[in-house]
Scaffold this active site. Structure first.
Site, PDB file in Angstrom:
ATOM      1  N   LYS A  19       0.840  -1.197   0.000  1.00  0.00           N
ATOM      2  CA  LYS A  19       0.000   0.000   0.000  1.00  0.00           C
ATOM      3  C   LYS A  19       0.873   1.245   0.000  1.00  0.00           C
ATOM      4  O   LYS A  19       1.899   1.290   0.666  1.00  0.00           O
ATOM      5  CB  LYS A  19      -0.841   0.036   1.276  1.00  0.00           C
ATOM      6  CG  LYS A  19      -1.860  -1.052   1.401  1.00  0.00           C
ATOM      7  CD  LYS A  19      -2.724  -0.727   2.604  1.00  0.00           C
ATOM      8  CE  LYS A  19      -3.034  -1.961   3.418  1.00  0.00           C
ATOM      9  NZ  LYS A  19      -3.582  -1.645   4.726  1.00  0.00           N
ATOM     10  N   ARG A  60     -12.523  -6.159  13.593  1.00  0.00           N
ATOM     11  CA  ARG A  60     -13.634  -5.212  13.708  1.00  0.00           C
ATOM     12  C   ARG A  60     -14.963  -5.880  13.399  1.00  0.00           C
ATOM     13  O   ARG A  60     -15.880  -5.899  14.194  1.00  0.00           O
ATOM     14  CB  ARG A  60     -13.424  -4.032  12.760  1.00  0.00           C
ATOM     15  CG  ARG A  60     -12.411  -3.036  13.232  1.00  0.00           C
ATOM     16  CD  ARG A  60     -12.012  -2.097  12.151  1.00  0.00           C
ATOM     17  NE  ARG A  60     -11.473  -2.817  11.011  1.00  0.00           N
ATOM     18  CZ  ARG A  60     -10.846  -2.259   9.985  1.00  0.00           C
ATOM     19  NH1 ARG A  60     -10.723  -0.972   9.939  1.00  0.00           N
ATOM     20  NH2 ARG A  60     -10.362  -2.986   9.019  1.00  0.00           N
ATOM     21  N   SER A  85      -8.054   3.640   9.144  1.00  0.00           N
ATOM     22  CA  SER A  85      -7.132   4.725   8.785  1.00  0.00           C
ATOM     23  C   SER A  85      -7.636   5.419   7.523  1.00  0.00           C
ATOM     24  O   SER A  85      -7.515   6.641   7.372  1.00  0.00           O
ATOM     25  CB  SER A  85      -5.723   4.179   8.543  1.00  0.00           C
ATOM     26  OG  SER A  85      -5.211   3.625   9.717  1.00  0.00           O
TER      27      SER A  85
HETATM   28  O1  PNS Z   1      -2.550  -2.482   8.994  1.00  0.00           O
HETATM   29  P1  PNS Z   1      -2.455  -3.492   7.894  1.00  0.00           P
HETATM   30  O2  PNS Z   1      -2.034  -2.815   6.601  1.00  0.00           O
HETATM   31  O3  PNS Z   1      -3.709  -4.295   7.734  1.00  0.00           O
HETATM   32  O4  PNS Z   1      -1.274  -4.510   8.304  1.00  0.00           O
HETATM   33  C1  PNS Z   1      -0.910  -5.574   7.457  1.00  0.00           C
HETATM   34  C2  PNS Z   1       0.348  -6.295   7.967  1.00  0.00           C
HETATM   35  C3  PNS Z   1       1.486  -5.323   8.217  1.00  0.00           C
HETATM   36  C4  PNS Z   1       0.035  -7.002   9.265  1.00  0.00           C
HETATM   37  C5  PNS Z   1       0.729  -7.340   6.854  1.00  0.00           C
HETATM   38  O5  PNS Z   1       0.802  -6.682   5.641  1.00  0.00           O
HETATM   39  C6  PNS Z   1       2.049  -8.041   7.117  1.00  0.00           C
HETATM   40  O6  PNS Z   1       2.171  -8.833   8.011  1.00  0.00           O
HETATM   41  N1  PNS Z   1       3.062  -7.718   6.282  1.00  0.00           N
HETATM   42  C7  PNS Z   1       4.406  -8.239   6.408  1.00  0.00           C
HETATM   43  C8  PNS Z   1       4.750  -9.172   5.239  1.00  0.00           C
HETATM   44  C9  PNS Z   1       4.384 -10.605   5.561  1.00  0.00           C
HETATM   45  O7  PNS Z   1       4.799 -11.175   6.549  1.00  0.00           O
HETATM   46  N2  PNS Z   1       3.537 -11.184   4.713  1.00  0.00           N
HETATM   47  C10 PNS Z   1       3.080 -12.541   4.870  1.00  0.00           C
HETATM   48  C11 PNS Z   1       1.943 -12.662   5.851  1.00  0.00           C
HETATM   49  S1  PNS Z   1       0.479 -11.896   5.274  1.00  0.00           S
END
Ligand code: PNS
Length: 172
Positions: free
Chosen positions: A45, A94, A132
């Protein structure tokens, strides 16, 4: 009080922090000796707030919580969790609409490392509509975001969003 684990990790984009996030941080901080808020560095994002701004906004709001620490992370969440000596990921849920995506992420993380658990805290009902994205949308149109984000950061977020929106309108 029983502890689920010594260290918990609450990950997210936090672009920006909302009252929904802060509620989960407060509640999760009581379940662990230490809670690390992990702010994702290079997500897919596109973020409105820089990494430094997102971390600074969170730090402004956790002053009363000595066992909470904010860190940036890049790469896989499970690696960040392990590198910090943790074994538990905390997420907020949520509504039913969050469930499918969160289930997929929890299963994937469990597939990558079976020793890491994801636990879910149900969002407070008054934050169940909050994200957000809606905060940014409201703020960029000059709407009042009081009550949606912590009081400490209402002005920071409103000012930044109005500036970005003004800049974009000027270049159109
Ligand atoms: O607030 P968000 O954008 O919903 O958070 C998403 C987040 C950061 C938890 C997710 O994108 C994440 O864990 N990213 C790290 C990359 C990763 O480990 N990906 C594989 C598991 S989904």
């Amino acid at each position: 009080m029983s502890k689920i684990g010594r260290i918990g990790v609450y990950p997210g984009s936090f672009d920006p922090l909302t009252n929904g996030h802060l509620d989960i941080i407060k509640r999760a901080s009581k379940l662990f000796d230490k809670l690390i808020v992990g702010v994702l560095h290079n997500g897919n994002k596109k973020s409105m707030f820089t990494m430094e701004e997102r971390v600074a906004l969170i730090n402004k709001c956790i002053k009363e919580m000595p066992n909470v620490e904010v860190k940036m992370f890049n790469g896989l969440l499970v690696d960040f969790v392990k590198d910090n000596g943790a074994a538990t990921i905390v997420k907020g849920l949520r509504a039913v609409s969050d469930y499918e995506y969160e289930l997929q992420m929890a299963m994937l993380n469990k597939h990558i490392d079976n020793d890491i658990e994801t636990i879910f805290l149900m969002s407070d009902i008054q934050n169940s509509f909050l994200s957000s994205s809606i905060v940014k949308d409201l703020a960029k149109h000059g709407g009042d975001i009081t009550g949606l984000v912590p009081n400490e950061i209402v002005t920071d977020i409103s000012t930044k969003m109005r500036e970005i929106f003004k800049m974009r309108e000027e270049t159109l």
